[in-house]
Design a protein around this motif. Structure first.
Motif, PDB file in Angstrom:
ATOM      1  N   ALA A 149      37.069  35.216  47.275  1.00 53.87           N
ATOM      2  CA  ALA A 149      35.967  36.550  47.913  1.00 53.87           C
ATOM      3  C   ALA A 149      34.842  35.576  49.869  1.00 53.87           C
ATOM      4  CB  ALA A 149      35.009  35.882  46.679  1.00 53.87           C
ATOM      5  N   LEU A 150      35.428  34.761  49.869  1.00 54.24           N
ATOM      6  CA  LEU A 150      34.529  34.204  51.518  1.00 54.24           C
ATOM      7  C   LEU A 150      35.878  35.239  52.122  1.00 54.24           C
ATOM      8  CD1 LEU A 150      34.493  30.635  50.981  1.00 54.24           C
ATOM      9  CD2 LEU A 150      32.971  32.277  51.326  1.00 54.24           C
ATOM     10  N   THR A 151      37.162  35.477  51.967  1.00 55.57           N
ATOM     11  CA  THR A 151      38.143  35.866  53.281  1.00 55.57           C
ATOM     12  C   THR A 151      37.872  37.793  52.856  1.00 55.57           C
ATOM     13  OG1 THR A 151      39.672  34.842  52.415  1.00 55.57           O
ATOM     14  CG2 THR A 151      40.110  36.617  53.649  1.00 55.57           C
ATOM     15  N   GLU A 152      37.401  38.480  51.673  1.00 56.05           N
ATOM     16  CA  GLU A 152      37.395  40.153  51.692  1.00 56.05           C
ATOM     17  C   GLU A 152      35.968  40.072  51.959  1.00 56.05           C
ATOM     18  OE1 GLU A 152      36.702  43.087  48.285  1.00 56.05           O
ATOM     19  OE2 GLU A 152      36.434  40.460  47.474  1.00 56.05           O
ATOM     20  N   HIS A 153      34.666  38.919  51.982  1.00 58.66           N
ATOM     21  CA  HIS A 153      34.127  39.301  52.506  1.00 58.66           C
ATOM     22  C   HIS A 153      33.900  38.549  54.260  1.00 58.66           C
ATOM     23  CE1 HIS A 153      33.059  40.336  48.475  1.00 58.66           C
ATOM     24  NE2 HIS A 153      32.677  41.214  48.825  1.00 58.66           N
TER      25      HIS A 153
ATOM     26  N   GLU B 159      41.224  28.317  39.658  1.00 56.55           N
ATOM     27  CA  GLU B 159      41.472  29.675  39.088  1.00 56.55           C
ATOM     28  C   GLU B 159      40.216  30.107  39.933  1.00 56.55           C
ATOM     29  OE1 GLU B 159      41.800  30.519  35.750  1.00 56.55           O
ATOM     30  OE2 GLU B 159      43.496  30.509  34.496  1.00 56.55           O
ATOM     31  N   VAL B 160      38.664  29.197  39.617  1.00 57.48           N
ATOM     32  CA  VAL B 160      37.352  29.028  40.351  1.00 57.48           C
ATOM     33  C   VAL B 160      37.745  29.189  42.380  1.00 57.48           C
ATOM     34  CG1 VAL B 160      35.285  28.367  40.276  1.00 57.48           C
ATOM     35  CG2 VAL B 160      36.830  28.619  38.571  1.00 57.48           C
ATOM     36  N   THR B 161      38.687  28.377  42.117  1.00 61.18           N
ATOM     37  CA  THR B 161      38.694  27.984  43.623  1.00 61.18           C
ATOM     38  C   THR B 161      39.269  29.049  44.095  1.00 61.18           C
ATOM     39  OG1 THR B 161      38.512  25.100  43.626  1.00 61.18           O
ATOM     40  CG2 THR B 161      39.552  26.192  45.595  1.00 61.18           C
ATOM     41  N   THR B 162      40.438  29.265  43.682  1.00 55.67           N
ATOM     42  CA  THR B 162      41.237  31.021  44.061  1.00 55.67           C
ATOM     43  C   THR B 162      40.524  32.168  44.429  1.00 55.67           C
ATOM     44  OG1 THR B 162      43.176  30.228  43.107  1.00 55.67           O
ATOM     45  CG2 THR B 162      42.930  31.930  44.044  1.00 55.67           C
ATOM     46  N   ASP B 163      39.403  32.247  43.756  1.00 58.85           N
ATOM     47  CA  ASP B 163      38.659  33.299  43.335  1.00 58.85           C
ATOM     48  C   ASP B 163      37.242  33.071  44.447  1.00 58.85           C
ATOM     49  OD1 ASP B 163      39.682  35.319  41.420  1.00 58.85           O
ATOM     50  OD2 ASP B 163      38.247  33.988  39.660  1.00 58.85           O
TER      51      ASP B 163
ATOM     52  N   LEU C 152      45.927  34.620  49.770  1.00 57.72           N
ATOM     53  CA  LEU C 152      44.885  34.736  51.006  1.00 57.72           C
ATOM     54  C   LEU C 152      45.446  34.650  52.020  1.00 57.72           C
ATOM     55  CD1 LEU C 152      43.373  30.731  51.509  1.00 57.72           C
ATOM     56  CD2 LEU C 152      42.393  33.084  50.530  1.00 57.72           C
ATOM     57  N   LYS C 153      46.528  35.019  52.478  1.00 59.35           N
ATOM     58  CA  LYS C 153      47.649  36.202  53.320  1.00 59.35           C
ATOM     59  C   LYS C 153      47.368  37.188  52.620  1.00 59.35           C
ATOM     60  CE  LYS C 153      51.574  36.441  55.113  1.00 59.35           C
ATOM     61  NZ  LYS C 153      53.302  35.504  54.768  1.00 59.35           N
ATOM     62  N   GLU C 154      48.125  37.465  51.796  1.00 60.08           N
ATOM     63  CA  GLU C 154      47.264  39.255  51.355  1.00 60.08           C
ATOM     64  C   GLU C 154      45.938  39.387  51.490  1.00 60.08           C
ATOM     65  OE1 GLU C 154      49.669  41.815  50.123  1.00 60.08           O
ATOM     66  OE2 GLU C 154      51.304  39.524  50.665  1.00 60.08           O
ATOM     67  N   MET C 155      45.106  38.949  50.859  1.00 57.89           N
ATOM     68  CA  MET C 155      43.599  39.246  51.181  1.00 57.89           C
ATOM     69  C   MET C 155      43.713  39.910  52.909  1.00 57.89           C
ATOM     70  SD  MET C 155      41.016  40.176  49.503  1.00 57.89           S
ATOM     71  CE  MET C 155      40.811  39.474  47.883  1.00 57.89           C
ATOM     72  N   LYS C 156      43.628  38.708  53.289  1.00 53.63           N
ATOM     73  CA  LYS C 156      43.296  38.821  54.713  1.00 53.63           C
ATOM     74  C   LYS C 156      44.099  40.077  55.554  1.00 53.63           C
ATOM     75  CE  LYS C 156      43.292  33.715  56.049  1.00 53.63           C
ATOM     76  NZ  LYS C 156      43.960  32.098  56.301  1.00 53.63           N
ATOM     77  N   LYS C 157      45.519  39.901  55.068  1.00 51.30           N
ATOM     78  CA  LYS C 157      45.781  41.529  55.296  1.00 51.30           C
ATOM     79  C   LYS C 157      45.214  42.764  54.869  1.00 51.30           C
ATOM     80  CE  LYS C 157      50.865  40.099  55.137  1.00 51.30           C
ATOM     81  NZ  LYS C 157      52.400  40.489  54.335  1.00 51.30           N
TER      82      LYS C 157
ATOM     83  N   LEU D 102      39.791  21.714  49.072  1.00 57.04           N
ATOM     84  CA  LEU D 102      39.787  21.636  47.768  1.00 57.04           C
ATOM     85  C   LEU D 102      40.882  22.213  46.728  1.00 57.04           C
ATOM     86  CD1 LEU D 102      37.392  20.656  45.094  1.00 57.04           C
ATOM     87  CD2 LEU D 102      36.408  23.315  45.689  1.00 57.04           C
ATOM     88  N   MET D 103      40.932  22.771  47.096  1.00 60.71           N
ATOM     89  CA  MET D 103      42.245  22.950  46.544  1.00 60.71           C
ATOM     90  C   MET D 103      43.313  22.277  46.209  1.00 60.71           C
ATOM     91  SD  MET D 103      44.076  25.579  43.909  1.00 60.71           S
ATOM     92  CE  MET D 103      43.491  26.868  44.324  1.00 60.71           C
ATOM     93  N   LEU D 104      43.636  21.999  47.343  1.00 59.75           N
ATOM     94  CA  LEU D 104      45.273  20.450  47.339  1.00 59.75           C
ATOM     95  C   LEU D 104      44.327  19.065  46.656  1.00 59.75           C
ATOM     96  CD1 LEU D 104      45.526  20.421  51.530  1.00 59.75           C
ATOM     97  CD2 LEU D 104      47.077  20.633  49.610  1.00 59.75           C
ATOM     98  N   ASN D 105      42.609  19.034  46.406  1.00 60.10           N
ATOM     99  CA  ASN D 105      42.538  18.166  46.185  1.00 60.10           C
ATOM    100  C   ASN D 105      43.009  18.379  43.868  1.00 60.10           C
ATOM    101  OD1 ASN D 105      41.079  16.447  47.408  1.00 60.10           O
ATOM    102  ND2 ASN D 105      39.336  17.512  47.704  1.00 60.10           N
ATOM    103  N   TYR D 106      42.550  19.431  43.665  1.00 54.61           N
ATOM    104  CA  TYR D 106      43.062  19.817  42.556  1.00 54.61           C
ATOM    105  C   TYR D 106      44.708  20.203  41.790  1.00 54.61           C
ATOM    106  CZ  TYR D 106      38.558  21.555  40.836  1.00 54.61           C
ATOM    107  OH  TYR D 106      37.441  21.911  40.152  1.00 54.61           O
TER     108      TYR D 106
END
Length: 240
Positions: free
Chosen positions: A43-47, A35-39, A129-134, A60-64
Motif C-alpha cells: 500500500a505504501l509503495t502503491e501510494h 501478510e499484514v506487513t506485506t499488505d 514490492l518490485k512488481e508493485m514498483k513497476k 519488520l518483515m526480516l524480524n518476522y
C-alpha cells in the motif's frame, strides 16, 4: 518370566506433543504478521510512500522471518531430542529442557543474516514490492486528467486478462503464484487439481497452455498479494 531389568520404562510424550501443537499455532500468528506487513508495504509503495516507511516494513518483515526461522528450529530441536530418546529408551526420564536447549543453540549457531535475505518468504516479499514498483512507475504523472483516464482504461483492458484463472476461467479472488513457472491460479482450484492428481498417483501439470511445468506441488505456491491488490483495484475502478 523376564527379569525386572529387561522391562524398559514407557515414557509418555503427550505433554511434548501438546506443547508442539501450541508452538505451531504461533506460526499462524507469524504468518498473519507477514501478510499484514506485506499488505502495508504494498500500500505504501502503491501510494508512493516514503522510502524510509517502506524500509521500515522491510525491517519488520526480516524480524518476522527471523522469528519464523527460530520457531522452526526450536520445533526441530524438540523433534530431534524426542526421536533420540525414543530410539535409546533410557531407564529414567532425562532433562528434556536441557537437551532441547542444547540442540536449539546448536541450530541457532548456524544462523546468519544473509540466510534471512535469501529465505523464500523474504525473497517473495521483495518480489511483490518490485512488481508493485513497476506498476506504479508505469503510470503517467504529468498528463491531463482526461489523458490519465484514457491510459488507465488501456492499462485495465490489457491487464484484465491476467486476472482470469486459467482453470476456472473466472476472475480470481485468492490468487496464488507458482514460484517454479511464475503462473498464477485461483488457490482452491489449483489445490483441488493437485490433490486429485496425487490421489491417482500422478503429477499435476501447470494448467496454463504451453507451460512445460509438469510437476506442480502445493509447496510451490505462495499468495500472489500483488495480483490480488491489482484485482481489488480493478473492481474499485469498475465501480467508479
Amino acid at each position: 518370566m523376564p527379569g525386572r531389568s529387561s522391562i524398559m520404562p514407557v515414557i509418555s510424550f503427550n505433554s511434548v506433543d501438546s506443547a508442539l501443537s501450541s508452538l505451531k499455532t504461533c506460526q499462524v500468528s507469524i504468518n498473519t504478521g507477514i501478510e499484514v506487513t506485506t499488505d502495508v508495504a504494498l500500500a505504501l509503495t502503491e501510494h508512493e510512500g516514503g522510502s524510509e516507511e517502506v524500509s521500515n516494513m522491510e525491517d519488520l518483515m526480516l524480524n518476522y522471518v527471523s522469528m519464523d526461522r527460530e520457531l522452526e528450529q526450536f520445533i526441530q530441536a524438540v523433534d530431534d531430542v524426542t526421536n533420540q530418546i525414543k530410539q535409546e529408551r533410557p531407564e529414567r526420564m532425562p532433562d528434556l529442557k536441557a537437551l532441547v536447549d542444547k540442540r536449539f543453540n546448536e541450530l541457532k549457531n548456524l544462523n546468519n543474516f544473509e540466510d534471512l535475505l535469501k529465505s523464500d518468504k523474504f525473497i517473495h516479499f521483495k518480489g511483490q514490492l518490485k512488481e508493485m514498483k513497476k506498476q506504479v512507475g508505469a503510470e503517467p504523472h504529468n498528463e491531463s486528467t482526461s489523458a490519465n483516464e484514457l491510459d488507465e482504461d488501456i492499462a485495465v483492458t490489457q491487464s484484465q486478462r491476467n486476472f482470469i484463472c486459467p482453470i476456472t476461467q473466472r476472475e480470481m479472488e485468492c490468487p496464488v503464484k507458482n514460484k517454479v513457472c511464475g503462473h498464477s491460479y485461483e488457490e482452491e482450484a489449483i489445490i483441488k487439481i493437485i490433490q486429485n492428481k496425487h490421489k491417482q498417483k500422478k503429477k499435476a501439470r501447470c494448467p496454463v497452455v504451453g507451460c512445460d511445468n509438469g510437476d506442480v506441488n502445493q509447496n510451490d505456491l505462495s499468495a500472489d498479494t500483488t495480483l490480488r491488490r491489482a484485482i481489488e483495484n480493478h473492481k474499485k475502478y469498475q465501480m467508479r
